[in-house]
Design a protein around this motif. Structure first.
Motif, short mmCIF file in Angstrom:
data_model
loop_
_atom_site.label_atom_id
_atom_site.label_comp_id
_atom_site.label_asym_id
_atom_site.label_seq_id
_atom_site.Cartn_x
_atom_site.Cartn_y
_atom_site.Cartn_z
N MET A 1 39.59 -8.65 42.85
CA MET A 1 40.21 -9.55 43.83
C MET A 1 40.85 -10.72 43.10
SD MET A 1 38.44 -11.58 47.00
CE MET A 1 38.10 -10.06 47.89
N ALA A 2 42.03 -11.08 43.55
CA ALA A 2 42.76 -12.16 42.90
C ALA A 2 42.11 -13.50 43.17
CB ALA A 2 44.20 -12.18 43.40
N THR A 3 42.15 -14.34 42.18
CA THR A 3 41.67 -15.71 42.37
C THR A 3 42.68 -16.47 43.23
OG1 THR A 3 42.81 -16.50 40.40
CG2 THR A 3 40.56 -15.66 40.11
N THR B 1 46.73 -15.79 43.39
CA THR B 1 47.40 -15.50 44.66
C THR B 1 48.53 -16.50 44.90
OG1 THR B 1 45.37 -14.59 45.61
CG2 THR B 1 47.09 -15.29 47.14
N THR C 1 48.98 -4.33 50.43
CA THR C 1 47.52 -4.30 50.48
C THR C 1 46.85 -4.96 49.27
OG1 THR C 1 47.51 -2.11 49.43
CG2 THR C 1 47.52 -2.19 51.85
N ASN C 2 47.64 -5.29 48.24
CA ASN C 2 47.05 -5.85 47.03
C ASN C 2 48.11 -6.65 46.29
OD1 ASN C 2 45.66 -6.48 44.73
ND2 ASN C 2 45.46 -4.36 43.99
N LEU D 1 47.94 -8.10 43.59
CA LEU D 1 47.89 -7.90 42.15
C LEU D 1 48.66 -6.64 41.72
CD1 LEU D 1 44.15 -8.76 41.41
CD2 LEU D 1 46.16 -10.23 41.09
N GLU D 2 49.03 -5.79 42.66
CA GLU D 2 49.77 -4.57 42.36
C GLU D 2 51.25 -4.75 42.75
OE1 GLU D 2 50.21 -0.07 44.17
OE2 GLU D 2 48.18 -0.94 44.03
N PRO E 1 42.93 -10.41 37.79
CA PRO E 1 42.57 -11.43 38.79
C PRO E 1 42.82 -12.86 38.32
CG PRO E 1 40.86 -9.76 38.65
CD PRO E 1 41.80 -9.51 37.52
N ASP E 2 42.80 -13.09 36.97
CA ASP E 2 42.98 -14.45 36.46
C ASP E 2 44.41 -14.73 35.99
OD1 ASP E 2 42.77 -12.67 34.38
OD2 ASP E 2 41.64 -14.02 33.07
#
Length: 279
Positions: free
Chosen positions: A1-3, A7, A32-33, A35-36, A62-63
């Motif tokens: 999960m992204a921080t 985000t 839906t994500n 980070l992708e 995530p970071d």
């Protein structure tokens, strides 16, 4: 999960790249994500990739932005192994060399620059210029069909496949491509399918379908060599000439020969009669 920081940063970058995309580059995060990210590079002019449509993914940690993304290109190009992590100074192979000031546009511009060069690295391949041009011509077909793996559009059962598989998170395994591309790029997928239809390409192979030749059938009148109403008399005359040409001279003049023979016989009989009377 992204921080929260990741985000916020990626949301800002999405707004920036959407408003002012770099040349030959478009990109967006998955719904839906965040980070992708999915990108498409258009092959620049005067390169073997000219006009090609190269789809790939960036998988951010995530970071982010304190660590770089994993970079893959799914579309076969003759430059990279499809759906394989690429070892670049801007990728997760070199986290220590990544600059947090670099953005998505910076990363993708660097990827495009590396693609059009010849430097080798993990995940890159060698191919001739002609081979790369051939790949470029088939990119739109490959993206929208997964290389022929996706059924005809709108057919039952066309659904997106999970992005996590043996190639790692963000990888595309065989058979997933077309459905995943359609999920992320529905408008471009529709354009590709229209293009394939215009080019008369077989979705299963990406090759042109054989042209359907219309078989010509003779009309019954011509097939039966019958004279049609209103047809020129020349047709009948030509047929008579053709029949005459197929006969011999004796056959054509037999009645003349018979009459001539009879006249010679009568003339000879008279001559013999006159000779007998004089004697």
């Amino acid at each position: 999960m992204a921080t929260p920081a990741a985000t916020k940063r990626l949301t800002r970058e999405y707004a920036s790249i959407s408003k002012s995309p770099p040349p030959y580059i478009i990109a967006h995060p998955s719904e839906t994500n965040i980070l992708e990210w999915h990108y498409i590079l258009t092959g620049p002019p005067e390169t073997p990739y000219e006009g090609g449509q190269y789809w790939g993914t960036l998988m951010f940690p995530p970071d982010y932005p304190f660590a770089p993304p994993a970079i893959r290109m799914h579309t076969p190009s003759g430059r990279f192994q499809p759906s394989t992590r690429l070892c670049l100074s801007i990728s997760d192979f070199h986290p220590k060399s990544f600059n947090p000031a670099w953005e998505v546009s910076t990363i993708l511009t660097g990827l495009l620059s590396f693609m059009t060069g010849e430097e080798m690295t993990t995940g890159s391949v060698r191919a001739s210029e002609q081979e790369r041009k051939l790949f470029a011509r088939r990119t739109r077909w490959w993206n929208s069909t997964g290389g022929g793996s996706k059924p005809i559009p709108n057919a039952p059962g066309v659904t997106a496949q999970p992005s996590s598989n043996s190639r790692g998170i963000g990888g595309i395994k065989a058979g997933d491509g077309g459905a995943k591309f359609r999920l992320e790029w529905p408008d471009i997928d529709e354009e590709n399918l229209k293009w394939m239809k215009e080019k008369n390409l077989d979705p299963a192979t990406g090759l042109p379908r054989p042209a359907q030749s219309s078989q010509l059938h003779c009309s019954p009148e011509v097939a039966g060599l019958r004279r049609r109403p209103g047809a020129s008399a020349t047709v009948v005359q030509d047929a008579q000439i053709a029949r005459d040409a197929g006969q011999g001279w004796v056959s054509r003049n037999k009645w003349k020969l018979v009459l001539g023979t009879m006249m010679l016989y009568i003339l000879a009989a008279r001559v013999l009669s006159d000779t007998s009377a004089a004697a």
